[in-house]
Design a protein around this motif. Structure first.
Motif, PDB file in Angstrom:
ATOM      1  N   SER A 112       5.309  -2.595   2.289  1.00 10.08           N
ATOM      2  CA  SER A 112       4.173  -2.032   3.030  1.00 10.08           C
ATOM      3  C   SER A 112       4.641  -1.450   4.361  1.00 10.08           C
ATOM      4  CB  SER A 112       3.114  -3.106   3.286  1.00 10.08           C
ATOM      5  OG  SER A 112       2.488  -3.504   2.092  1.00 10.08           O
ATOM      6  N   ASN A 150       4.148   2.425   5.385  1.00 10.19           N
ATOM      7  CA  ASN A 150       3.506   2.831   6.636  1.00 10.19           C
ATOM      8  C   ASN A 150       4.430   3.675   7.501  1.00 10.19           C
ATOM      9  OD1 ASN A 150       0.670   1.999   7.035  1.00 10.19           O
ATOM     10  ND2 ASN A 150       1.462  -0.013   6.464  1.00 10.19           N
ATOM     11  N   SER A 194      -2.807   5.127   7.496  1.00  9.02           N
ATOM     12  CA  SER A 194      -2.037   3.923   7.186  1.00  9.02           C
ATOM     13  C   SER A 194      -2.258   3.486   5.747  1.00  9.02           C
ATOM     14  CB  SER A 194      -2.417   2.780   8.136  1.00  9.02           C
ATOM     15  OG  SER A 194      -3.782   2.437   7.979  1.00  9.02           O
ATOM     16  N   MET A 224      -2.841   0.366   3.306  1.00  5.65           N
ATOM     17  CA  MET A 224      -3.351  -1.005   3.364  1.00  5.65           C
ATOM     18  C   MET A 224      -3.009  -1.710   2.054  1.00  5.65           C
ATOM     19  SD  MET A 224      -7.038  -0.692   5.291  1.00  5.65           S
ATOM     20  CE  MET A 224      -7.782   0.486   4.192  1.00  5.65           C
ATOM     21  N   ILE A 269      -4.533  -6.645   3.017  1.00  4.80           N
ATOM     22  CA  ILE A 269      -5.088  -5.994   4.207  1.00  4.80           C
ATOM     23  C   ILE A 269      -6.389  -5.289   3.860  1.00  4.80           C
ATOM     24  CG2 ILE A 269      -4.684  -4.251   5.981  1.00  4.80           C
ATOM     25  CD1 ILE A 269      -2.966  -6.725   6.310  1.00  4.80           C
ATOM     26  N   LYS A 270      -6.434  -4.665   2.684  1.00  2.00           N
ATOM     27  CA  LYS A 270      -7.662  -3.975   2.263  1.00  2.00           C
ATOM     28  C   LYS A 270      -8.807  -4.968   2.119  1.00  2.00           C
ATOM     29  CE  LYS A 270     -10.232  -0.657   0.408  1.00  2.00           C
ATOM     30  NZ  LYS A 270     -11.351  -1.359  -0.177  1.00  2.00           N
ATOM     31  N   PHE A 278     -10.053  -5.700   5.493  1.00  2.00           N
ATOM     32  CA  PHE A 278     -10.751  -4.521   6.013  1.00  2.00           C
ATOM     33  C   PHE A 278     -12.175  -4.470   5.467  1.00  2.00           C
ATOM     34  CE2 PHE A 278     -12.076  -0.096   5.423  1.00  2.00           C
ATOM     35  CZ  PHE A 278     -11.929   0.405   6.705  1.00  2.00           C
ATOM     36  N   GLN A 312      -4.696  -7.297  14.688  1.00  2.00           N
ATOM     37  CA  GLN A 312      -3.871  -6.522  13.769  1.00  2.00           C
ATOM     38  C   GLN A 312      -2.400  -6.841  14.025  1.00  2.00           C
ATOM     39  OE1 GLN A 312      -4.687  -2.344  14.543  1.00  2.00           O
ATOM     40  NE2 GLN A 312      -2.831  -2.113  15.729  1.00  2.00           N
ATOM     41  N   GLY A 370      -3.759  -1.379  -3.561  1.00  2.00           N
ATOM     42  CA  GLY A 370      -4.090  -1.204  -2.149  1.00  2.00           C
ATOM     43  C   GLY A 370      -4.860   0.086  -1.919  1.00  2.00           C
ATOM     44  N   LYS A 373      -5.770   4.706   4.133  1.00  2.00           N
ATOM     45  CA  LYS A 373      -6.720   5.168   5.147  1.00  2.00           C
ATOM     46  C   LYS A 373      -6.142   6.457   5.714  1.00  2.00           C
ATOM     47  CE  LYS A 373      -7.163   3.240   9.234  1.00  2.00           C
ATOM     48  NZ  LYS A 373      -7.532   2.449  10.423  1.00  2.00           N
TER      49      LYS A 373
END
Length: 707
Positions: free
Chosen positions: A225, A229, A240, A242, A246-247, A250, A266, A519, A522
């Protein structure tokens, strides 16, 4: 919507024509899954991102530097010999991306794992014996300006200095605590320097061991990841990747389910960073934690603190969360001056009510004024019948009008944005009708978003409060009010400057029937423009009246982010300034003169300069006596600023009449309002905003809109 459909068609077509073998039971080390994610991301970005970017040698160099620096931000692992080997791919990553080739990732990641193992032996060996605390040497902790070590021998010296700084810092803290204890209890045992130094080395060793246990718990997907990124950040800093974990978080954030201390966190490298404080939450009420602060340790009440540097964010959050009424003590590194501070917070349920619109009434010179606080431009797209920022704002204005207010302040400080729809609707509450904002997709003309209902809720005197943390939708509203001449914008020199729009695209939507969660991306898909044609990107909104604050000289905002999209402009929309006021310019001049002559604001400006000076000084002596002297000098300097924000107006802030009966049913709401009103009395910025509001005069043809 048109763009999303296009992306969907193109990417689905590409992926259906590109064969990927995958098993029904994939795992974390599935190279084909890694390649598939990269393939989908590449196609989404090149076809849908606002910026059409070539995957060329310049882009390749960005990914190369970004990934290496993200893995090794403190220059602890890689040497120039390693970089020489890595550099074979420096200008080939763009070619690898086209082929979904991850050879560069595998080489660097493999070497990184080797270095992690070697690091454990290094820090264990170095911490066996005391350091030489009389040696005149120093360390620069601005690692962006520190070159990678020439070889393994120099790398060990880097380690030695970093560990020595940690030990010195702890020894000094222990000495200060011991002195305070001896003042209270003269019989308390006093430890020698050697004893304190030994304890400090033991503590540093334990923290390092805890850190590397957690690092070893991280999986390939976590590091991959980081690589992804490094790729997507080449388009802009708000784009980014995710991971599924992380998703999931979010999605939880978007649903508004918050708990614990009321702070959004974060990951930043190996650190856990405060991004935002939830208005009305425990951390917000406590008042010491601020966006940008780094959490180093977490303690449950009086228990031993746990070092969370290097810990995955999910794990760190579990230690920070806790039951209502329990205490968590956060050891944080302050963004502003780099100092380390222990901040105790009593956990509570973070209720969404405190993220909604709320209002207050104040009387000044025999006239009543209203203040509306809007923490964000909220809306629930899954149920449009639920409350949203625009309908709440309209209702609150009507309630304040019943209080016979003669002016209104809209407080957007620390408002990070939200829904575009709500900001257009809210803008329309203050004008008859007309354009509010312009929105532009890549390669298309700007689209003008209008308020069309012809209804005005408030046409009286208006002041809009902003600061450097006001971003996105906040900037759209402030810009529209400024362009129309509808209100005075007062606050920091300029707002954050985020003039871009992101959309979240789940990758599995483009890879039908793939068994694992891939994932989401964004991705920046639009830019905002003011109705005068200028972008809010980078520039933000410059206040009509700028008041000194702690951020005045800091590198802060979109303009300080690497790779931020540039400012530009489009054709102005067709709009007409309201020319509502007979003394607009005079009021602004009067306020500026008042601020420039105010001893409090003069002191705040000096404090801001001092913070900037310390932010730029990243070099520390590793001679203990010199380090201690520098630290004491800094604390002594800081003490002269300790009271600069102490202020109390003679004004009384009260809830509007409709809210008072609710207090009998809801004592918690009453307590929250009492705390808010108490803080408002101490708010020097709000006090000046009220001065401005009280001086504004509408033209003779003005007549307050009635309900």
């Amino acid at each position: 919507m048109r763009l999303k459909v296009l992306i969907t068609l193109v990417v689905t077509l590409l992926i259906s024509n590109h064969t990927y073998a995958y098993n029904e039971h994939t795992n974390d080390k599935d190279p084909e899954k890694d390649k598939l994610i990269l393939y989908v991301l590449k196609n989404l970005l090149t076809r849908g991102h606002y910026v059409q970017k070539d995957l060329n040698d310049t882009f390749s160099e960005h990914v190369y530097n970004e990934f290496i620096n993200n893995l090794d931000p403190s220059k602890r692992y890689f040497t120039q010999d390693d970089l020489k080997e890595f550099s074979q791919y420096k200008f080939e990553i763009d070619d690898q991306l086209r082929e979904s080739n991850i050879a560069f990732y595998k080489l660097v990641y493999g070497r990184f794992l080797e270095k992690i193992k070697a690091a454990k032996l290094t820090y264990n060996t170095l911490l066996l014996q005391p350091f030489n605390y009389e040696k005149d040497e120093e360390i620069n902790i601005d690692y962006d300006k520190v070159p990678f070590a020439k070889d393994e021998n120099e790398l060990i010296q880097y380690w030695r200095k970093q560990l020595k700084l940690q030990v010195i810092s702890r020894v000094q803290d222990a000495e200060e605590q011991q002195e305070e204890k001896l003042k209270k209890d003269k019989k308390a045992k006093k430890k020698s320097f050697e004893e304190l130094e030994y304890d400090a080395r033991k503590e540093v060793l334990k923290n390092m061991e805890d850190l590397y246990i957690r690092i070893e718990e991280l999986e390939n997907s976590d590091w991959y990841s980081t690589f992804l990124n490094s790729v997507v950040s080449g388009f802009d800093p708000h784009t980014s990747y995710m991971s599924p974990r992380i998703k999931s978080r979010f999605d939880q954030d978007m649903s508004g389910k918050l708990e614990g201390i009321g702070a959004r966190l974060q990951k930043e490298g190996i650190y856990t960073k405060i991004v935002e404080l939830v208005s009305g939450g425990p951390a917000w009420k406590q008042g010491e934690l601020e966006p940008g602060d780094i959490i180093l340790k977490v303690a449950q009440g009086e228990e031993e603190p746990l070092d969370i540097v290097g810990m995955r964010l999910d794990d760190a959050i579990t230690f920070i969360k806790g039951k209502k009424g329990t205490e968590v003590r956060l050891t944080v590194k302050k963004k502003l001056d780099g100092s380390t501070k222990v901040i105790p917070i009593i956990r509570d349920i973070v209720e969404l009510e405190e993220t909604f619109v709320k209002s207050s009434v104040v009387e000044k010179n025999g006239k009543k004024y209203g203040i509306i606080n809007l923490p964000k431009f909220y809306i629930d797209f899954s149920d449009v019948k639920k409350r949203n920022a625009a309908s709440d704002m309209e209702r609150e204005i009507e309630r304040l009008k019943k209080e016979n207010i003669e002016g209104l302040i809209v407080d957007l400080r620390n408002n990070g944005g939200g829904s575009l729809k709500t900001v257009i609707d809210i803008g329309g509450l203050f004008i008859d009708k007309g354009p509010i904002v312009q929105v532009k997709y890549r390669g298309e003309a700007a689209s003008i978003k209008n308020d069309t209902d012809g209804k005005t809720s408030w046409n009286g005197p208006l002041v809009v409060m902003v600061n450097e943390m006001s971003a996105s939708a906040s900037e759209i509203f402030a810009a529209a009010m400024q362009d129309y001449g509808r209100g005075v914008i007062i606050g920091g020199k300029q707002t954050y400057g985020k003039g871009t729009v992101q959309n979240v695209l789940p990758l599995n939507y483009y890879v039908k029937k793939y068994p694992d969660d891939l994932g989401a991306l964004k991705m920046t898909i639009q830019k905002f423009y003011r109705i005068n044609g200028g972008s809010t990107q980078i520039e933000g909104v410059y206040s009509d009246i700028a008041m000194p604050d702690r951020y005045s000289y800091m590198e802060f905002g979109e303009r300080d982010l690497d790779g931020a999209l540039p400012w530009d402009r489009v054709k102005p929309a067709n709009y007409k300034r309201t020319s509502s006021y007979s003394n607009f310019g005079e009021v602004i001049s009067s306020s500026k003169e008042r601020i420039n002559a105010d001893p409090k604001f003069i002191s705040i400006n000096e404090y801001a300069k001092w913070l900037k000076k310390n932010q730029d000084d990243n070099t520390y002596s590793l001679n203990y006596d010199l380090y201690k002297q520098e630290s004491e000098d800094l604390q002594k300097e800081g003490k002269k600023f300790k009271d600069i924000f102490k202020f109390e107006s003679k004004l009384d802030f009260n809830s509007p009449e409709y809210e008072v009966p609710l207090f009998k049913q809801d004592s918690v709401l009453k307590d929250k309002r009492v705390a808010w009103h108490k803080n408002m009395k101490k708010d020097i910025y709000l006090n000046e905003a009220l001065n401005v509001l009280s001086e504004l005069k509408m033209k003779n043809n003005y007549q307050l809109v009635k309900k």
